[in-house]
Design a protein around this motif. Structure first.
Motif, short mmCIF file in Angstrom:
data_model
loop_
_atom_site.label_atom_id
_atom_site.label_comp_id
_atom_site.label_asym_id
_atom_site.label_seq_id
_atom_site.Cartn_x
_atom_site.Cartn_y
_atom_site.Cartn_z
N LYS A 90 0.81 -1.23 0.00
CA LYS A 90 0.00 0.00 0.00
C LYS A 90 0.84 1.28 0.00
CE LYS A 90 -4.06 -1.83 -0.07
NZ LYS A 90 -4.99 -1.56 -1.19
N ASP A 91 2.17 1.13 0.04
CA ASP A 91 3.04 2.31 0.07
C ASP A 91 2.80 3.28 -1.10
OD1 ASP A 91 4.25 1.79 2.45
OD2 ASP A 91 6.05 0.86 1.61
N PRO A 92 2.71 2.78 -2.34
CA PRO A 92 2.47 3.70 -3.46
C PRO A 92 1.16 4.47 -3.32
CG PRO A 92 3.23 1.58 -4.26
CD PRO A 92 2.91 1.39 -2.81
N GLU A 93 0.14 3.78 -2.82
CA GLU A 93 -1.17 4.42 -2.66
C GLU A 93 -1.12 5.51 -1.59
OE1 GLU A 93 -5.83 3.04 -1.95
OE2 GLU A 93 -4.25 1.54 -2.34
N VAL A 94 -0.45 5.19 -0.48
CA VAL A 94 -0.31 6.18 0.60
C VAL A 94 0.47 7.39 0.11
CG1 VAL A 94 0.71 6.64 2.86
CG2 VAL A 94 -0.48 4.48 2.45
N GLU A 95 1.55 7.13 -0.62
CA GLU A 95 2.38 8.21 -1.14
C GLU A 95 1.59 9.12 -2.08
OE1 GLU A 95 6.65 8.87 -3.50
OE2 GLU A 95 5.89 6.85 -3.10
N GLU A 96 0.78 8.50 -2.92
CA GLU A 96 -0.02 9.28 -3.87
C GLU A 96 -1.04 10.15 -3.14
OE1 GLU A 96 -3.06 8.64 -7.68
OE2 GLU A 96 -2.06 6.92 -6.75
N ILE A 97 -1.67 9.59 -2.11
CA ILE A 97 -2.66 10.35 -1.34
C ILE A 97 -2.01 11.56 -0.67
CG2 ILE A 97 -4.17 10.30 0.69
CD1 ILE A 97 -4.70 7.32 0.03
N VAL A 98 -0.86 11.33 -0.05
CA VAL A 98 -0.16 12.41 0.66
C VAL A 98 0.35 13.47 -0.32
CG1 VAL A 98 1.83 12.98 2.10
CG2 VAL A 98 0.47 10.94 2.60
N ASN A 99 0.91 13.05 -1.44
CA ASN A 99 1.41 14.00 -2.44
C ASN A 99 0.28 14.84 -3.03
OD1 ASN A 99 4.05 13.18 -2.13
ND2 ASN A 99 4.00 11.74 -3.85
N THR A 100 -0.85 14.20 -3.26
CA THR A 100 -2.01 14.93 -3.78
C THR A 100 -2.47 15.98 -2.78
OG1 THR A 100 -2.77 13.02 -5.07
CG2 THR A 100 -4.40 14.72 -4.57
#
Length: 222
Positions: A90-100
């Motif tokens: 889930k790291d990529p998904e978490v990173e995308e959410i935070v970056n957004t």
């Protein structure tokens, strides 16, 4: 008994009258240093209040939402020790959410940040003008006191009374500018506050979904 409340305008008028009377009798009972000091202190106090208000608003619209999202992201990170693979997935998904979220926060706060700079520029400009003009008044005041010749001293005090009166009048205008800038602070952040909290709430909901999926993954691997 009547209780008289002195407004800022009334106080200014009283000081101006005192200065004029002082010039008429060729003396200097007026505390010019005190006048300048009081005006500058008033301006500085409002300036500090404005800066503090901006700082408080910044915490509300930026720091608090980011802290809430960081907490949600950290809750997911805390599960890594229990099952690395579930969290890594889930790291990529978490990173995308935070970056957004960060991108949206920048957009939300850009206008507010620019307006904040403009407010402080207005305040600082008005305050500096009060300081510089006040220095000119005090410089002339000290010059007048040093005159030994009564004619020159009287002439100097006449000039001083005019200069001080103009300073007081202009100071009220400058302080009004500072006060008006201070009043602009709450309105500056209304839209930005709604924007950042909306983005943060959305990110937290998405991270909570990820959290549930991580929990389910860990539970399935037990």
């Amino acid at each position: 008994f009547l209780r008289i409340i002195l407004t800022a305008k009334m106080k200014t008028l009283i000081v101006v009258v005192a200065i004029c009377l002082s010039a008429m009798v060729n003396a200097s009972p007026v505390n010019y240093e005190g006048i300048v000091d009081d005006i500058i202190k008033e301006a500085q106090e409002i300036t500090v209040n404005t800066a503090n208000a901006l700082q408080t608003q910044y915490k509300v619209i930026v720091v608090e939402p980011l802290h809430q999202v960081d907490t949600a992201a950290q809750n997911i990170e805390n599960r890594r020790e229990e099952d690395v693979s579930c969290v890594e997935a889930k790291d990529p998904e978490v990173e995308e959410i935070v970056n957004t979220l960060h991108d949206e926060m920048i957009v939300c706060g850009s206008i507010a940040a620019q307006t904040s700079v403009e407010i402080m520029n207005d305040v600082n400009s008005a305050t500096q003008q009060l300081v510089f003009d006040g220095y000119d008044v005090l410089k002339l005041y000290k010059k007048c006191k040093n005159y030994k010749n009564s004619v020159l001293r009287s002439s100097c005090y006449a000039k001083l009374s005019i200069k001080a009166t103009l300073y007081i009048r202009n100071s009220r205008r400058s302080i009004k500018t500072i006060k008006e800038a201070n009043k602009r602070v709450p309105d500056v952040f209304v839209d930005a506050d709604a924007c950042t909290h909306k983005s943060a709430d959305k990110a937290i909901v998405e991270l909570n979904v990820v959290q549930s999926e991580v929990d389910a993954c860990i539970k399935a691997n037990i």
